[in-house]
Design a protein around this motif. Structure first.
Motif, short mmCIF file in Angstrom:
data_model
loop_
_atom_site.label_atom_id
_atom_site.label_comp_id
_atom_site.label_asym_id
_atom_site.label_seq_id
_atom_site.Cartn_x
_atom_site.Cartn_y
_atom_site.Cartn_z
N VAL A 88 0.83 -1.21 0.00
CA VAL A 88 0.00 0.00 0.00
C VAL A 88 0.87 1.26 0.00
O VAL A 88 0.62 2.20 -0.77
CB VAL A 88 -0.95 0.01 1.21
N GLU A 89 1.88 1.29 0.86
CA GLU A 89 2.75 2.47 0.94
C GLU A 89 3.51 2.69 -0.36
O GLU A 89 3.68 3.82 -0.81
CB GLU A 89 3.73 2.30 2.11
N LYS A 92 1.22 4.23 -2.89
CA LYS A 92 1.04 5.67 -2.65
C LYS A 92 2.20 6.46 -3.26
O LYS A 92 2.01 7.53 -3.86
CB LYS A 92 0.96 5.96 -1.16
N HIS A 96 2.05 9.34 -6.22
CA HIS A 96 2.21 10.66 -5.60
C HIS A 96 2.30 11.79 -6.62
O HIS A 96 1.61 12.82 -6.51
CB HIS A 96 3.45 10.66 -4.70
N PRO A 111 -8.77 8.34 -5.83
CA PRO A 111 -7.87 7.23 -5.46
C PRO A 111 -6.98 6.84 -6.63
O PRO A 111 -7.42 6.88 -7.79
CB PRO A 111 -8.85 6.10 -5.10
N ALA A 112 -5.75 6.51 -6.34
CA ALA A 112 -4.85 6.03 -7.39
C ALA A 112 -5.40 4.74 -7.97
O ALA A 112 -6.04 3.95 -7.27
CB ALA A 112 -3.46 5.80 -6.82
N ASP A 157 -7.16 4.32 -0.35
CA ASP A 157 -5.84 4.61 -0.90
C ASP A 157 -5.75 4.45 -2.41
O ASP A 157 -5.25 5.31 -3.11
CB ASP A 157 -4.79 3.74 -0.22
N PHE A 158 -6.22 3.33 -2.90
CA PHE A 158 -6.17 3.13 -4.34
C PHE A 158 -7.13 2.03 -4.78
O PHE A 158 -7.67 1.30 -3.96
CB PHE A 158 -4.75 2.88 -4.83
#
Length: 276
Positions: A88-89, A92, A96, A111-112, A157-158
């Protein structure tokens, strides 16, 4: 194969980046060459799956190799929460720059979006279920469980676009075929198990001789593969009538020992194999 290629090309314009899953035990063999041809400038995250079955030193060498080539790469054990967070990180980070461009234009960032792709049986459905924290994708220990495309939300998040596992129709290098078959990517009916076991034994003799010595109580590691086969068969009781070694049963147990991790943490490739 042609249909899958069209599907991927059509959906690429909908996503910000691609997440390609490969098997940590053979990252080169398990990558799909089709992606190189159609990704264009789309960013890609390479996720080395099943790191819990691979040689950790070799896996780290692969991560360094891919990162040095300008590609973002991480390794994952889907049963480790920290590894799921790492996916997940990293996603992101991948999204970005695009999100920042949207903010500067006064557009509320969405969301991505990422396309997740990988060959059959690499663990894609299990990873998706871990990311979504619920059972969305079908899972199984056989190739070809996922058969259609679907969008999956990963918290706020995505969003992931799932795709069927894609395996190319033929291999220019038979060694790639053997490696994938050892991993369980190719259906066992396609290749003879005894040929596969011979390939694996020869590889273990060269790179992991201690594994053969410990698991199968082999003292003379320099002997030919056929005597090794006989030794393993008799040791494990894989015998046919007349007290003869049953080579089919012996081959199956050797391959099963590898796939289950009973032989230990073993990688079938190394970064230097890229030049071969």
């Amino acid at each position: 194969m042609a249909k899958a290629r069209r599907q991927v090309q059509e959906k690429l314009k909908l996503v910000d980046f691609v997440i390609e899953l490969v098997d940590a035990r053979a990252p080169f063999a398990s990558e799909n060459p089709m992606l190189k041809q159609i990704l264009n400038q789309k960013p890609k995250m390479r996720v080395l799956m099943k790191k819990d079955l691979a040689d950790p030193k070799v896996t780290q060498a692969f991560i360094d190799h891919f990162n040095a080539s300008g590609e973002r790469a991480i390794s994952v054990d889907v049963n480790q929460k920290e590894d799921i967070k790492k996916v997940v990180e990293t996603a992101k980070i991948m999204a970005h720059d695009k999100m920042e461009r949207m903010r500067r234009k006064g557009i509320k960032p969405r969301p991505a979006r990422a396309m997740i792709i990988g060959i059959p049986n690499v663990g894609k459905s299990t990873l998706i279920n871990r990311l979504a924290n619920k059972k969305i994708a079908k899972t199984g220990d056989r190739p070809g469980v996922t058969t259609s495309q679907q969008w999956i939300k990963v918290k706020k998040d995505f969003e992931l676009l799932d795709t069927p596992g894609i395996l190319w129709p033929k291999f220019e290098d038979e060694v790639i075929g053997y490696r994938l078959a050892c991993l369980g990517t190719i259906k066992d009916q396609i290749l003879h198990m005894d040929d596969l076991a011979v390939f694996l034994l020869r590889y273990l003799k060269e790179h992991y001789p201690h594994v053969l010595m410990e698991r199968y109580q082999i003292e003379d590691i320099d002997q030919d593969v056929v005597p090794l086969f006989d030794h393993v068969g008799r040791l494990r009781g894989a015998l046919a009538s007349g007290n003869q070694v049953d080579y089919d049963k012996t081959a199956e147990l050797i391959i099963r020992d590898y796939r289950s991790g009973k032989l230990g943490l073993i990688s079938l490739e190394r970064p230097e194999d890229a030049s071969l």
